[in-house]
Design a protein around this motif. Structure first.
Motif, PDB file in Angstrom:
ATOM      1  N   PHE A  42       0.851  -1.188   0.000  1.00  0.00           N
ATOM      2  CA  PHE A  42       0.000   0.000   0.000  1.00  0.00           C
ATOM      3  C   PHE A  42       0.886   1.236   0.000  1.00  0.00           C
ATOM      4  N   VAL A  43       0.609   2.167  -0.927  1.00  0.00           N
ATOM      5  CA  VAL A  43       1.293   3.453  -0.966  1.00  0.00           C
ATOM      6  C   VAL A  43       0.243   4.557  -0.880  1.00  0.00           C
ATOM      7  N   ALA A  44       0.432   5.477   0.072  1.00  0.00           N
ATOM      8  CA  ALA A  44      -0.478   6.605   0.261  1.00  0.00           C
ATOM      9  C   ALA A  44       0.174   7.879  -0.262  1.00  0.00           C
ATOM     10  N   VAL A  45      -0.574   8.641  -1.049  1.00  0.00           N
ATOM     11  CA  VAL A  45      -0.073   9.852  -1.698  1.00  0.00           C
ATOM     12  C   VAL A  45      -0.982  11.009  -1.318  1.00  0.00           C
ATOM     13  N   ASP A  68       7.100  22.967   3.767  1.00  0.00           N
ATOM     14  CA  ASP A  68       8.358  23.335   3.120  1.00  0.00           C
ATOM     15  C   ASP A  68       9.537  22.657   3.814  1.00  0.00           C
ATOM     16  N   GLY A  69      10.341  21.924   3.041  1.00  0.00           N
ATOM     17  CA  GLY A  69      11.517  21.267   3.586  1.00  0.00           C
ATOM     18  C   GLY A  69      11.248  19.994   4.359  1.00  0.00           C
ATOM     19  N   ARG A  70      10.004  19.583   4.441  1.00  0.00           N
ATOM     20  CA  ARG A  70       9.656  18.398   5.226  1.00  0.00           C
ATOM     21  C   ARG A  70       9.687  17.160   4.328  1.00  0.00           C
ATOM     22  N   PRO A  71      10.340  16.079   4.767  1.00  0.00           N
ATOM     23  CA  PRO A  71      10.395  14.866   3.941  1.00  0.00           C
ATOM     24  C   PRO A  71       9.086  14.088   4.016  1.00  0.00           C
ATOM     25  N   PRO A  72       8.869  13.153   3.092  1.00  0.00           N
ATOM     26  CA  PRO A  72       7.680  12.294   3.177  1.00  0.00           C
ATOM     27  C   PRO A  72       7.640  11.531   4.489  1.00  0.00           C
ATOM     28  N   LYS A  73       6.442  11.213   4.914  1.00  0.00           N
ATOM     29  CA  LYS A  73       6.244  10.545   6.196  1.00  0.00           C
ATOM     30  C   LYS A  73       6.934   9.186   6.259  1.00  0.00           C
ATOM     31  N   ARG A  74       6.764   8.382   5.217  1.00  0.00           N
ATOM     32  CA  ARG A  74       7.332   7.030   5.170  1.00  0.00           C
ATOM     33  C   ARG A  74       7.747   6.790   3.721  1.00  0.00           C
ATOM     34  N   PRO A  75       8.961   7.237   3.333  1.00  0.00           N
ATOM     35  CA  PRO A  75       9.307   7.356   1.920  1.00  0.00           C
ATOM     36  C   PRO A  75       9.594   6.059   1.191  1.00  0.00           C
ATOM     37  N   TYR A 121       4.361  -1.031   3.244  1.00  0.00           N
ATOM     38  CA  TYR A 121       3.615   0.225   3.306  1.00  0.00           C
ATOM     39  C   TYR A 121       4.568   1.402   3.124  1.00  0.00           C
ATOM     40  N   ALA A 122       4.138   2.375   2.321  1.00  0.00           N
ATOM     41  CA  ALA A 122       4.826   3.660   2.187  1.00  0.00           C
ATOM     42  C   ALA A 122       3.795   4.769   2.261  1.00  0.00           C
ATOM     43  N   ASN A 123       4.168   5.882   2.871  1.00  0.00           N
ATOM     44  CA  ASN A 123       3.296   7.054   2.939  1.00  0.00           C
ATOM     45  C   ASN A 123       4.114   8.259   2.503  1.00  0.00           C
ATOM     46  N   LEU A 124       3.854   8.737   1.302  1.00  0.00           N
ATOM     47  CA  LEU A 124       4.613   9.830   0.706  1.00  0.00           C
ATOM     48  C   LEU A 124       4.032  11.201   1.013  1.00  0.00           C
ATOM     49  N   ALA A 125       2.965  11.250   1.784  1.00  0.00           N
ATOM     50  CA  ALA A 125       2.239  12.497   2.024  1.00  0.00           C
ATOM     51  C   ALA A 125       3.088  13.505   2.794  1.00  0.00           C
TER      52      ALA A 125
END
Length: 263
Positions: A10-13, A242-249, A50-54
């Protein structure tokens, strides 16, 4: 839609809604509906990933350019895409550009996964939301059209009065509480054709409305702590992400710990 299907990844965008604000954890991080959904899916499937790119504050153009290509490359079974609402809530927006970025994202993600899920996001009852409601409904019309064209599922949170209840929303009036996120996870779960655990649309029990003085105090606190900083970021072109990385890249194995599970 395949009923009671199994998903191995599962990938969340998306933006802050998918990042999980304001479902806060003791360490200061956020959980949210996507983490809750991932935990439930992981409990059904050994080796689930699982990845969460949000990232909070992202506009749909940023989601299309920064997150969608990465998600497509992961080849997950399940992908959720929620975006465009930050654009619609801005003082000025080109809905044609919003449509174009959504079309680009959906066209890229739909063939890359087994099931793409889109959403009609929830909206809190109140005068601010009423001002932006026509834009929101235009956005949701675009989402429905793209879902029909590409075989995506749509979770209709906007049509649920329970999620419009102000008590489902944090003090910033922009993000759901833990209970709201829990219900969104259940809504996505059921949209995927998985066995329901509850009726996520059930209204909260009635309570006495706060008095005039309490409401004015809440309004002033909201304006000082949340509304004015939000307006300031809009006027200066800044974003909370701004400048924040994805939650779970990365698409990595998920530990379905007891703390993550719905109960």
């Amino acid at each position: 839609m395949e009923m009671n299907a199994s998903y191995t990844s599962f990938v969340a965008v998306g933006d802050s809604f998918t990042e999980g604000m304001s479902d806060g954890l003791p360490d200061g991080s956020y959980r949210g509906w996507a983490d809750l959904l991932a935990a439930r899916l992981a409990a059904r499937e050994p080796g689930f990933r699982y990845a969460n790119l949000a990232v909070r504050g992202k506009l749909i153009g940023q989601i299309a350019g920064e997150q969608a290509p990465v998600a497509a490359g992961m080849g997950a079974d399940l992908v959720t895409l929620v975006g465009g609402l930050n654009d619609a809530l801005r003082p000025k927006v080109d809905m044609g550009r919003v449509r174009a970025h959504l079309e680009e994202s959906v066209a890229l993600l739909a063939p890359s996964c087994r099931q793409l899920v889109l959403m009609r996001s929830p909206g809190r009852n109140g005068p601010v939301m009423d001002r932006f409601r026509p834009r929101m409904e235009e956005l949701f019309g675009i989402i429905e059209e793209l879902a029909d064209r590409h075989g995506a599922l749509v979770v209709d949170l906007y049509g649920a009065p329970a999620l419009a209840d102000p008590r489902m929303w944090d003090v910033d009036r922009l993000h759901l509480t833990a209970e709201g996120h829990r219900r969104v996870a259940e809504a996505v779960w059921q949209t995927l054709g998985l066995p329901p655990e509850e009726d996520w649309r059930t209204a909260l029990a009635p309570t006495a409305a706060p008095g005039w003085a309490v409401r004015r105090s809440q309004d002033l606190s909201f304006a000082r702590r949340h509304l004015l900083p939000w307006i300031g970021r809009r006027l200066t072109g800044r974003s909370s992400g701004d400048g924040r990385p994805p939650k779970r890249p990365e698409l990595l194995p998920h530990d379905a710990s007891a703390a993550d599970r719905l109960s």
